[in-house]
Design an enzyme around this catalytic site. Structure first.
Site, PDB file in Angstrom:
ATOM      1  CE  LYS A  87      -2.720  -0.799   3.625  1.00 12.10           C
ATOM      2  NZ  LYS A  87      -2.430  -2.184   3.983  1.00 12.10           N
ATOM      3  CB  CYS A 176     -10.529   1.313  14.971  1.00 11.52           C
ATOM      4  SG  CYS A 176      -9.588   2.809  14.894  1.00 11.52           S
ATOM      5  CG  MET A 177      -7.618   3.321  17.795  1.00  8.02           C
ATOM      6  SD  MET A 177      -6.833   1.721  17.737  1.00  8.02           S
ATOM      7  CE  MET A 177      -5.985   1.689  19.286  1.00  8.02           C
ATOM      8  CG  MET A 361      -9.203  -3.419  14.223  1.00  7.13           C
ATOM      9  SD  MET A 361      -9.646  -2.016  15.209  1.00  7.13           S
ATOM     10  CE  MET A 361      -8.213  -1.028  14.955  1.00  7.13           C
ATOM     11  N   GLY A 398      -4.962   1.248  14.394  1.00  7.69           N
ATOM     12  CA  GLY A 398      -5.259   0.923  13.001  1.00  7.69           C
ATOM     13  C   GLY A 398      -4.952   2.048  12.036  1.00  7.69           C
ATOM     14  CD  GLN A 399      -9.006   5.317  11.478  1.00  7.10           C
ATOM     15  OE1 GLN A 399      -9.303   6.021  10.538  1.00  7.10           O
ATOM     16  NE2 GLN A 399      -9.726   5.272  12.573  1.00  7.10           N
TER      17      GLN A 399
HETATM   18  S1  SF4 Z   1       2.335   2.672   7.304  1.00  4.12           S
HETATM   19 FE1  SF4 Z   1       1.236   0.734   7.056  1.00  4.12          FE
HETATM   20  S2  SF4 Z   1       0.310   0.880   5.024  1.00  4.12           S
HETATM   21 FE2  SF4 Z   1       1.927   2.421   5.104  1.00  4.12          FE
HETATM   22  S3  SF4 Z   1       3.759   1.402   4.273  1.00  4.12           S
HETATM   23 FE3  SF4 Z   1       3.801   1.159   6.508  1.00  4.12          FE
HETATM   24  S4  SF4 Z   1       2.841  -0.830   6.882  1.00  4.12           S
HETATM   25 FE4  SF4 Z   1       2.260  -0.192   4.795  1.00  4.12          FE
END
Ligand code: SF4
Lengths: 771, 75
Positions: A87, A176-177, A361, A398-399
């Site tokens: 990503k 989420c948190m 999560m 998560g975010q």
């Molecule tokens: S912050 Fe998360 S989504 Fe972005 S490169 Fe690192 S592991 Fe991948």
């Protein structure tokens, strides 16, 4: 195509392959790397945190002219040391999909039509004034996100809580948190992890609790694998409800029945005590024992209210409480063999092994989310494995800025940038810094997220402004909340970058500048604040969410509180904000420092970051010679007696399967960005339902066949995936939620943890039919 | 003008042969790992037709066990 740009696309292709190889084979090396990875003089590289997960990798973005054309990992960032996941490598492509929203849109005669952004901002301010006049200040709300830049959340809180005087400020991090926060608050009195990612290099044993890190925090997972590769004895234990890529890469995979992690955690503590593995020196000096209310409900009804009440107990009472949790008894409930529970207890209890537990999560989206957070802290506290390198109970976020924006700025109904609205001193501090009358800040919290959307449905809220999140995909029991948003007399403002199911219900859509198109800050899982400059210009009339809020605030008459210029407003907002945290427990780095470094961990005192809190060797706020849990009034960390209680809804004869939902490596949350990146979209073009092989055989379902998933709330038809990347046990199905064409949240249940108010997306009952 | 990258796994014991086979193909750049049985392949073809031909050549390569795509870009 421009030769130089092509060269850089090839360089991205190469980087992406190398990153994938590195996550599969830690330590892999490519001798020819340097020859191919030469940057051309035409590309400028600028640092930024990654836009996606809470790992917070540092990236270098290559810019040619006004366009971001390449990405590589930032070798100066200690989080990822030059590595990225798939990503991250494709992240700049999220800026350039064809249907990018570049202009403001206003609904006229049922259709969204383009208008100058000034006109749209005028309308937003006018509607807010009108709603407050007709229905009161608590009829307007803002709903943001853990992907809000810190300045976005800060100005939102200042406008709504300080100027308008409503506590109707929430963010999707509630989804989420929130249980992580209440877990920290109840066990330690202060939010956020005591440790840092360096724990990964020091630990001997990793236990991942319901946490598929290989897909959700891939770079951290790679660091774990690299540690194991460099030392023979390092072990990774995956403790989960389904088999995933993380299970496959771990040394042991132990499966438990949904919700029974509560019982297993207690059984581990039972075993530690019965085998005399308690670290008495630590426990006697630094721990106190407590219990709270039980049978606490699930919040499925409107206006549900709950307040816990802590009672101090002694060790003997705690030990007696654990008698119900012998490994043998818990085996029957959880399906985890007693020998595996004893094995886990032996790892935690071995004084020669440094143990790090990771979760995200699986433990937070849980109707007893606060409790299970407490229970894993209990294990670490009984054996004194905390706040030292490699010994870490580590709640991952998560975010990218769930910590930085939501938890630290406090964009939740009960919070302020420092403390809570219920506390007069905290309100005084906010009123003073914000230059608003003290009486403006309401001492009563209003609605947590689920209740906020219920209030919109009921008509208690009439105006809602949504920024950087997509609730019309993510809210559990979605049908009710979408119908609520569409009711007569509701006004929805959505700040967005691409059309989504949420912008579909909007009356006004404001075009937002995305990530490196505006200056900002994120705060990751390990208390690291990261700055990015505006690296490329935003398209059309798009502007940052921060500036959108400032424009509306000024139209509402709050020029005095928002006097900043467009050139310096991010620096000004940051400088004002950090006054809230000016103590050795939480001091943040100054603006200038943050602009030059790839992230800085707080508390940042006398030019030094803090890697391990509560340990005077590392933490400037800690006193004494070994540990100081200064967040609690008794200067101790709290062990809680928290029982097992069942899920809000469990499978029965009519709805015989557990439904578990989550994410996949390639897609970020609801897919509104990653599904527009061709390679990520191609990798996982649509959502699917993972079904256990035996269940599928019994129902005559084959791979790729369409299946209808039905709950008491709704249904969705999806493609079956049998023996795919994830394998649920018999009696469970799993569905990723990234796909707006297959809305699994029309099926999920809006039950939540009564303490954190975080919904449980991992457990409800469904039946399957061939479609 | 498609650009793709792949992780390429050789048949057991055939990494060097696979490297040589790939190097002989047009529009391909390869980078073998020094310490694992794995290569990176970056392809850069001028049009879809050439891309399809290249894919076919790759498919027929006897030293190649499997390919897994890690990046794709088409103009
Ligand atoms: S912050 Fe998360 S989504 Fe972005 S490169 Fe690192 S592991 Fe991948």
């Amino acid at each position: 195509m421009n030769v130089s740009r092509r060269k850089f696309i090839k360089s991205m292709a190469l980087n992406s392959a190398a990153a994938t190889a590195a996550s599969l084979f830690p330590g892999i090396s490519f001798g020819a790397w340097k020859r191919i990875d030469q940057p051309s003089g035409m590309i400028h590289w600028q640092k930024t945190p990654c836009r996606f997960c809470g790992t917070g990798c540092g990236l270098l973005v290559g810019v040619s002219g006004d366009r971001a054309v390449a990405v590589k990992g930032d070798p100066n960032c200690t989080v990822n040391k030059g590595l990225c996941c798939v990503k991250g490598y494709h992240s700049v492509q999220i800026l350039y999909a064809e249907d990018r929203i570049k202009d403001a849109l206003v609904r006229k005669n049922g259709k969204l039509v383009k208008v100058p952004i000034r006109e749209a901002l005028d309308l937003v301010a006018e509607k807010m004034k009108e709603t407050i006049k007709d229905h009161g200040k608590d009829a307007v709300a803002i709903y943001g996100s853990g992907q809000w830049s810190i300045a976005d959340g800060y100005v939102a809180s200042k406008l709504f809580k300080g100027c308008i005087g409503t506590n109707n400020v929430e963010a999707n991090a509630r989804l989420c948190m929130a249980s992580a926060v209440t877990g920290f608050m109840t066990s330690f009195g202060l939010d956020e992890p005591m440790g840092c990612y360096d724990d990964i290099d020091h630990a001997d044993v990793f236990v991942t609790w319901g946490n598929n890190m290989a897909e959700m925090h891939p770079v951290l997972f790679s660091r774990m694998l690299a540690n194991r590769k460099s030392k023979d004895h390092v072990r990774i234990i995956d403790f989960a409800t389904r088999t995933t890529r993380s299970s496959q890469a771990s040394d042991r995979s132990i499966l438990f029945r949904p919700q029974t992690d509560l019982a297993v955690a207690n059984a581990i503590c039972h075993e530690i005590i019965s085998n005399n593995r308690v670290n008495w020196d630590f426990v006697q000096k630094h721990v106190s024992f407590h219990k709270g209310k039980t049978n606490i409900g699930y919040g499925t009804e409107d206006h549900f209210a709950f307040n816990d009440k802590a009672e101090t107990i002694d060790f003997e009472e705690y030990k007696k409480f654990l008698e119900d949790y012998t490994p043998e008894k818990v085996e029957k409930l959880s399906g985890v063999p007693a020998k595996d529970i004893k094995y886990l207890a032996s790892l935690y209890g071995d004084p020669d092994q440094k143990v790090t537990s990771f979760w995200c999560m699986g433990m937070n989206q849980h109707t007893r989310g606060t409790w299970i957070n407490n229970l894993v802290y209990n294990i670490h506290l009984l054996v004194g494995k905390i706040s030292t390198p490699g010994n870490s109970p580590f709640s991952l976020t998560g975010q990218p800025s769930a910590c930085g924006t939501v938890r630290e700025v406090g964009t939740l109904t009960h919070k302020l940038p420092h403390g809570v609205v219920m506390n007069e001193d905290d309100r005084k501090m906010a009123a003073d810094i914000w230059q608003v009358p003290l009486k403006n800040i309401d001492p009563k919290p209003t609605y947590h997220t689920v209740e906020m959307f219920r209030a919109l449905d009921r008509g208690d809220i009439r105006f809602m402004w949504v920024q950087v999140t997509n609730p019309m995909v993510t809210m559990p029991n979605l049908i009710r909340y979408r119908n609520g948003a569409l009711k007569e007399g509701r006004f929805m403002v959505v700040s967005e970058i691409y059309p989504t199911p949420t912008s579909d219900v909007a009356d006004v859509v404001l075009p937002s500048a995305l990530w490196i198109e505006r200056e900002g800050f994120f705060g990751n899982s390990e208390r690291r604040t990261q700055h990015n400059a505006e690296i490329v210009p935003p398209p059309g009339e798009a502007m940052s969410n921060t500036w959108q809020i400032i424009e509306v605030a000024r139209r509402l008459g709050f020029e005095k509180q928002f006097p900043w210029s467009r050139e310096t407003y991010i620096e000004d907002a940051w400088t004002e904000y950090i006054r809230f945290h000016d103590s050795p427990k939480h001091r943040m780095a100054p603006y200038k420092e943050l602009t030059t470094r790839s992230g800085i961990q707080w508390p940042f005192v006398d030019g030094k970051e803090t890697k391990w809190r509560y340990n005077p060797k590392y933490d400037p706020a800690a006193k004494g010679d070994d540990f100081d849990f200064y967040g609690k009034p008794d200067n101790r960390a709290w062990i809680w007696a928290r029982p097992y209680e069942p899920a809000a809804e469990s499978p029965d004869s009519e709805y015989p399967f557990w439904l578990n939902t989550g994410r996949v490596l390639e897609h970020w949350h609801t897919g509104s960005m990653t599904r527009r990146v061709p390679i990520l979209h191609k990798a996982v073009p649509e959502s699917y339902v993972e079904i256990n092989t035996e269940d599928a055989a019994m129902m005559g379902i084959v791979n790729g066949e369409k299946v209808k998933i039905i709950s008491r709330r709704g249904s969705v038809v999806m493609t079956a995936s049998i023996d795919g990347r994830g394998r649920p046990p018999k009696g469970m199905v799993f569905v990723p939620f990234f796909d707006e064409n297959h809305l699994i949240n029309e099926v999920t249940l809006d039950a939540f943890c009564p303490i954190s108010k975080q919904p449980d997306y991992k457990k409800c009952a469904v039946k399957l039919e061939k479609a | 003008m498609p650009v793709f990258s792949y992780l390429v796994y050789p048949k057991p014991g055939e990494k060097d042969k696979l490297h040589r086979d790939l190097e002989r193909l047009d529009f391909c750049e390869t980078m073998p790992a020094e310490n694992e049985d794995l290569l990176i392949l970056v392809t850069d073809t001028p049009d879809d037709h050439t891309e399809k031909k290249l894919q076919l050549n790759l498919k027929n390569m006897s030293s190649l066990q499997s390919l897994s795509m890690t990046f794709g870009h088409t103009d």
